[in-house]
Design a protein around this motif. Structure first.
Motif, PDB file in Angstrom:
ATOM      1  N   ARG A   1      55.711   9.874  36.486  1.00 59.56           N
ATOM      2  CA  ARG A   1      56.021   9.991  35.106  1.00 59.56           C
ATOM      3  C   ARG A   1      56.914   8.693  34.785  1.00 59.56           C
ATOM      4  NH1 ARG A   1      59.545  11.833  30.873  1.00 59.56           N
ATOM      5  NH2 ARG A   1      61.268  12.170  32.295  1.00 59.56           N
ATOM      6  N   HIS A   2      58.064   8.524  35.653  1.00 59.32           N
ATOM      7  CA  HIS A   2      58.731   7.217  35.423  1.00 59.32           C
ATOM      8  C   HIS A   2      57.986   5.840  35.372  1.00 59.32           C
ATOM      9  CE1 HIS A   2      62.453   4.722  35.872  1.00 59.32           C
ATOM     10  NE2 HIS A   2      61.845   4.187  36.590  1.00 59.32           N
ATOM     11  N   VAL A   3      57.004   5.640  36.345  1.00 60.29           N
ATOM     12  CA  VAL A   3      56.265   4.355  36.335  1.00 60.29           C
ATOM     13  C   VAL A   3      55.104   4.363  35.171  1.00 60.29           C
ATOM     14  CG1 VAL A   3      54.858   2.833  37.660  1.00 60.29           C
ATOM     15  CG2 VAL A   3      56.460   4.290  38.967  1.00 60.29           C
ATOM     16  N   TYR A   4      54.427   5.568  35.051  1.00 63.56           N
ATOM     17  CA  TYR A   4      53.534   5.718  34.114  1.00 63.56           C
ATOM     18  C   TYR A   4      54.109   5.202  32.398  1.00 63.56           C
ATOM     19  CZ  TYR A   4      49.724   7.589  31.113  1.00 63.56           C
ATOM     20  OH  TYR A   4      48.915   7.709  30.095  1.00 63.56           O
ATOM     21  N   ASN A   5      55.176   5.727  32.381  1.00 62.84           N
ATOM     22  CA  ASN A   5      55.755   5.396  31.001  1.00 62.84           C
ATOM     23  C   ASN A   5      56.241   4.056  30.714  1.00 62.84           C
ATOM     24  OD1 ASN A   5      55.348   8.057  29.904  1.00 62.84           O
ATOM     25  ND2 ASN A   5      57.326   8.951  30.377  1.00 62.84           N
ATOM     26  N   LYS A   6      56.403   3.562  31.894  1.00 62.63           N
ATOM     27  CA  LYS A   6      57.125   1.908  31.811  1.00 62.63           C
ATOM     28  C   LYS A   6      55.817   0.942  31.692  1.00 62.63           C
ATOM     29  CE  LYS A   6      61.606   1.595  33.416  1.00 62.63           C
ATOM     30  NZ  LYS A   6      62.370   0.485  34.495  1.00 62.63           N
ATOM     31  N   ALA A   7      54.810   1.421  32.559  1.00 63.02           N
ATOM     32  CA  ALA A   7      53.501   0.696  32.733  1.00 63.02           C
ATOM     33  C   ALA A   7      52.434   1.041  31.635  1.00 63.02           C
ATOM     34  CB  ALA A   7      52.868   0.714  34.081  1.00 63.02           C
ATOM     35  N   TRP A   8      52.294   2.011  31.067  1.00 63.00           N
ATOM     36  CA  TRP A   8      50.984   2.224  30.227  1.00 63.00           C
ATOM     37  C   TRP A   8      51.507   2.959  28.752  1.00 63.00           C
ATOM     38  CZ3 TRP A   8      46.391   1.209  31.478  1.00 63.00           C
ATOM     39  CH2 TRP A   8      46.190   1.001  32.806  1.00 63.00           C
ATOM     40  N   ALA A   9      52.805   3.504  28.719  1.00 61.88           N
ATOM     41  CA  ALA A   9      52.880   4.249  27.366  1.00 61.88           C
ATOM     42  C   ALA A   9      52.925   2.802  26.252  1.00 61.88           C
ATOM     43  CB  ALA A   9      54.163   5.109  27.400  1.00 61.88           C
ATOM     44  N   LYS A  10      53.373   1.797  26.391  1.00 63.25           N
ATOM     45  CA  LYS A  10      53.438   0.557  25.623  1.00 63.25           C
ATOM     46  C   LYS A  10      51.928   0.275  24.948  1.00 63.25           C
ATOM     47  CE  LYS A  10      53.005  -3.006  29.138  1.00 63.25           C
ATOM     48  NZ  LYS A  10      53.442  -4.198  29.664  1.00 63.25           N
ATOM     49  N   PHE A  11      50.737   0.765  25.550  1.00 62.09           N
ATOM     50  CA  PHE A  11      49.720   0.139  25.394  1.00 62.09           C
ATOM     51  C   PHE A  11      49.366   1.033  23.924  1.00 62.09           C
ATOM     52  CE2 PHE A  11      48.304  -0.670  30.040  1.00 62.09           C
ATOM     53  CZ  PHE A  11      49.072  -1.745  30.052  1.00 62.09           C
ATOM     54  N   SER A  12      48.284   0.419  23.280  1.00 66.14           N
ATOM     55  CA  SER A  12      47.717   1.107  22.031  1.00 66.14           C
ATOM     56  C   SER A  12      46.939   2.372  22.569  1.00 66.14           C
ATOM     57  CB  SER A  12      46.787   0.156  21.646  1.00 66.14           C
ATOM     58  OG  SER A  12      46.150   0.884  20.207  1.00 66.14           O
ATOM     59  N   ASP A  13      47.270   3.500  21.749  1.00 68.26           N
ATOM     60  CA  ASP A  13      46.580   4.844  21.762  1.00 68.26           C
ATOM     61  C   ASP A  13      47.099   5.660  23.021  1.00 68.26           C
ATOM     62  OD1 ASP A  13      45.091   3.826  19.888  1.00 68.26           O
ATOM     63  OD2 ASP A  13      43.445   2.971  20.877  1.00 68.26           O
ATOM     64  N   VAL A  14      48.017   5.033  23.819  1.00 67.83           N
ATOM     65  CA  VAL A  14      48.593   5.882  24.832  1.00 67.83           C
ATOM     66  C   VAL A  14      50.127   6.282  24.385  1.00 67.83           C
ATOM     67  CG1 VAL A  14      49.114   5.800  27.207  1.00 67.83           C
ATOM     68  CG2 VAL A  14      47.128   4.571  26.583  1.00 67.83           C
ATOM     69  N   GLY A  15      50.295   7.481  24.622  1.00 68.64           N
ATOM     70  CA  GLY A  15      51.850   8.203  24.154  1.00 68.64           C
ATOM     71  C   GLY A  15      52.358   8.266  25.616  1.00 68.64           C
ATOM     72  N   GLU A  16      53.662   8.579  25.338  1.00 68.29           N
ATOM     73  CA  GLU A  16      54.650   8.801  26.670  1.00 68.29           C
ATOM     74  C   GLU A  16      54.328  10.009  27.065  1.00 68.29           C
ATOM     75  OE1 GLU A  16      58.730   8.409  26.414  1.00 68.29           O
ATOM     76  OE2 GLU A  16      58.627   6.125  26.084  1.00 68.29           O
ATOM     77  N   MET A  17      54.242   9.877  28.479  1.00 64.64           N
ATOM     78  CA  MET A  17      54.017  11.490  29.376  1.00 64.64           C
ATOM     79  C   MET A  17      55.162  12.057  29.445  1.00 64.64           C
ATOM     80  SD  MET A  17      52.388  11.447  33.117  1.00 64.64           S
ATOM     81  CE  MET A  17      51.020  10.781  32.644  1.00 64.64           C
ATOM     82  N   THR A  18      55.150  13.329  29.220  1.00 62.79           N
ATOM     83  CA  THR A  18      56.352  14.095  29.110  1.00 62.79           C
ATOM     84  C   THR A  18      56.444  14.761  30.475  1.00 62.79           C
ATOM     85  OG1 THR A  18      54.998  16.300  28.683  1.00 62.79           O
ATOM     86  CG2 THR A  18      55.992  15.171  26.989  1.00 62.79           C
ATOM     87  N   LYS A  19      57.555  15.322  31.213  1.00 63.32           N
ATOM     88  CA  LYS A  19      57.823  16.029  32.462  1.00 63.32           C
ATOM     89  C   LYS A  19      56.728  17.178  32.354  1.00 63.32           C
ATOM     90  CE  LYS A  19      62.704  15.280  32.867  1.00 63.32           C
ATOM     91  NZ  LYS A  19      64.124  15.964  33.122  1.00 63.32           N
ATOM     92  N   HIS A  20      56.333  17.736  31.562  1.00 60.67           N
ATOM     93  CA  HIS A  20      55.327  19.013  31.798  1.00 60.67           C
ATOM     94  C   HIS A  20      54.087  18.331  31.969  1.00 60.67           C
ATOM     95  CE1 HIS A  20      53.801  23.114  31.115  1.00 60.67           C
ATOM     96  NE2 HIS A  20      52.876  22.326  30.383  1.00 60.67           N
ATOM     97  N   GLN A  21      53.675  17.385  31.181  1.00 59.10           N
ATOM     98  CA  GLN A  21      52.413  16.838  31.248  1.00 59.10           C
ATOM     99  C   GLN A  21      52.230  16.169  32.623  1.00 59.10           C
ATOM    100  OE1 GLN A  21      52.553  14.048  27.996  1.00 59.10           O
ATOM    101  NE2 GLN A  21      51.191  15.275  26.971  1.00 59.10           N
ATOM    102  N   ALA A  22      53.277  15.587  33.498  1.00 62.51           N
ATOM    103  CA  ALA A  22      53.202  14.800  34.658  1.00 62.51           C
ATOM    104  C   ALA A  22      52.952  15.973  35.665  1.00 62.51           C
ATOM    105  CB  ALA A  22      54.518  14.126  35.032  1.00 62.51           C
ATOM    106  N   LYS A  23      53.876  17.150  35.799  1.00 62.53           N
ATOM    107  CA  LYS A  23      53.632  18.322  36.557  1.00 62.53           C
ATOM    108  C   LYS A  23      52.214  18.795  36.418  1.00 62.53           C
ATOM    109  CE  LYS A  23      58.365  19.754  37.101  1.00 62.53           C
ATOM    110  NZ  LYS A  23      59.293  20.716  36.791  1.00 62.53           N
ATOM    111  N   ALA A  24      51.739  18.919  35.101  1.00 62.16           N
ATOM    112  CA  ALA A  24      50.325  19.453  34.988  1.00 62.16           C
ATOM    113  C   ALA A  24      49.314  18.626  35.593  1.00 62.16           C
ATOM    114  CB  ALA A  24      50.218  19.603  33.482  1.00 62.16           C
ATOM    115  N   ILE A  25      49.320  17.523  35.544  1.00 61.27           N
ATOM    116  CA  ILE A  25      48.532  16.461  36.105  1.00 61.27           C
ATOM    117  C   ILE A  25      48.126  16.759  37.462  1.00 61.27           C
ATOM    118  CG2 ILE A  25      47.782  14.072  36.707  1.00 61.27           C
ATOM    119  CD1 ILE A  25      48.819  13.382  33.890  1.00 61.27           C
ATOM    120  N   LEU A  26      49.552  16.504  38.270  1.00 60.48           N
ATOM    121  CA  LEU A  26      49.379  16.876  39.702  1.00 60.48           C
ATOM    122  C   LEU A  26      48.966  18.076  40.116  1.00 60.48           C
ATOM    123  CD1 LEU A  26      52.613  14.649  40.918  1.00 60.48           C
ATOM    124  CD2 LEU A  26      50.110  14.047  40.442  1.00 60.48           C
TER     125      LEU A  26
END
Length: 388
Positions: A216-241
């Motif tokens: 989640r730490h890397v994702y929010n730095k690398a991807w959340a800045k893009f258009s149409d992409v929101g920040e990932m929460t702790k719950h979402q990160a755990k849910a994905i894995l």
């Protein structure tokens, strides 16, 4: 022709079953697991319902036979980050009939307009981008797990309606056992390797919660800045894995660190479609026994790349190449059975990532398109901005 909203168990089953009939003579189509599609529309499981909503329709002919299906949905957190409030349309399947397709698209458009939206993207997922996203327009091979497959004529149905290409998504293929890494990538990776502050290693299943937070730490730095992409929460990160855990091979998920701080992530999984294509979409008791037998006696040889990202402050330093080389070196072990890697979801708006995968020696194998339809037909259309 008439539309029916999917609002009971019988129609939900028809929504799942219609593609089976539609693709019955299409050798490359692989039926998705029913449970994966049901998850998307389960209000108790799909967290996108917390800030959004979804609706589905079936299209019937005069004999009450299903000839099409579609879903429309929105997620406020991500749609508000677009140039204009943008909803989504997806899970579209239809006979080769423009009038039928138009009725399905109209239903989605009218519903989204009533909710205050100004545009719709499609075909997309009511969930994360790495699943059920984009229209296949080139490379009609067997689909990777959770990736869409459709007939070539769908492109005409979308474009005749007025959808315009918002961006392309490339699936790159490369051989794992015979890597063709560019000399520049190797050189920069070796330079990074001389700095002992950098560490690249695969995850451990027993530390999944810890790895979820690093991801989640890397994702929010690398991807959340893009258009149409929101920040990932702790719950979402755990849910994905957690969702990946049943099919996860820990040797295929890599993290990069600098002074113990996560700075890069590379998530791959076995291509479960190599197995799921024999299950006919089901995971009942017999299917589970069948799955176990297949997994035991059939060696999976293809992996698929889902997510690759480097924290912005470490981009351009060779970190991406260093992690790829670390994985490539590890993969040469005789005990490592994977031979082919297909990297999904490389957007044409991301030239940096394209350069990275091309330096790995990968070539484009499949092309998906995400379309956008502006409800105001006189409004200027803009493609997805290029990431600088």
């Amino acid at each position: 022709m008439k539309l029916k909203e999917v609002n009971n168990n019988q129609l939900e089953k028809e929504f799942l079953q219609f593609p089976v009939q539609l693709y019955k003579n299409e050798k490359n189509w692989i039926r998705p697991l029913d449970k994966d599609i049901e998850f998307v529309f389960n209000r108790n499981k799909n967290k996108f319902f917390k800030d959004g909503d979804a609706i589905r329709w079936l299209l019937k002919n005069e004999k009450d036979q299903t000839i099409g299906r579609v879903a429309a949905f929105y997620h406020k957190k991500t749609s508000d980050q677009s140039e204009q409030p943008t909803g989504g349309v997806g899970f579209f399947e239809c006979i080769n009939n423009q009038q039928a397709a138009n009725m399905l698209f109209d239903a989605a458009k009218n519903w989204l307009q009533q909710k205050g939206f100004k545009a719709m993207d499609g075909p997309v997922n009511f969930g994360d981008r790495n699943e059920w996203w984009g229209l296949l327009v080139n490379g009609f091979y067997e689909p990777n797990y959770s990736m869409p497959y459709n007939f070539p004529y769908y492109k005409t149905l979308f474009e005749n309606y007025g959808f315009q290409k918002y961006f392309e998504q490339y699936t790159y293929h490369t051989k794992i056992k015979k890597p063709n890494l560019h000399p520049d990538l190797i050189k920069r990776a070796e330079q990074i390797g001389q700095d002992k502050n950098y560490v690249f290693k695969h995850i451990k299943k027993k530390k999944l919660d810890e790895h979820a937070e690093e991801f989640r730490h890397v994702y929010n730095k690398a991807w959340a800045k893009f258009s149409d992409v929101g920040e990932m929460t702790k719950h979402q990160a755990k849910a994905i894995l957690k969702r990946l855990k049943p099919i996860m091979d820990e040797r295929l998920i890599w993290l990069g660190y600098y002074n113990d701080t996560p700075i890069a992530v590379f998530i791959m999984i076995p291509d479960m479609n190599q197995i799921f294509k024999y299950l006919n979409g089901k995971v009942h008791t017999w299917a589970k026994i069948k799955l176990l037998l297949i997994k035991t006696f059939m060696k999976q040889t293809k992996a698929i790349g889902l997510i690759f990202g480097v924290s912005p402050e470490f981009q351009g330093k060779g970190v991406d190449g260093a992690m790829i080389k670390a994985f490539a070196d590890f993969a040469q072990k005789s005990s490592f059975q994977y031979e082919d890697l297909e990297m999904n979801w490389i957007g044409d708006f991301n030239p940096k990532m394209i350069r990275v995968v091309e330096k790995v020696g990968a070539k484009i194998k499949k092309v998906h398109v995400t379309y956008r339809y502006l409800f105001d037909r006189s409004a200027p259309f803009h493609r997805a901005p290029i990431i600088k």
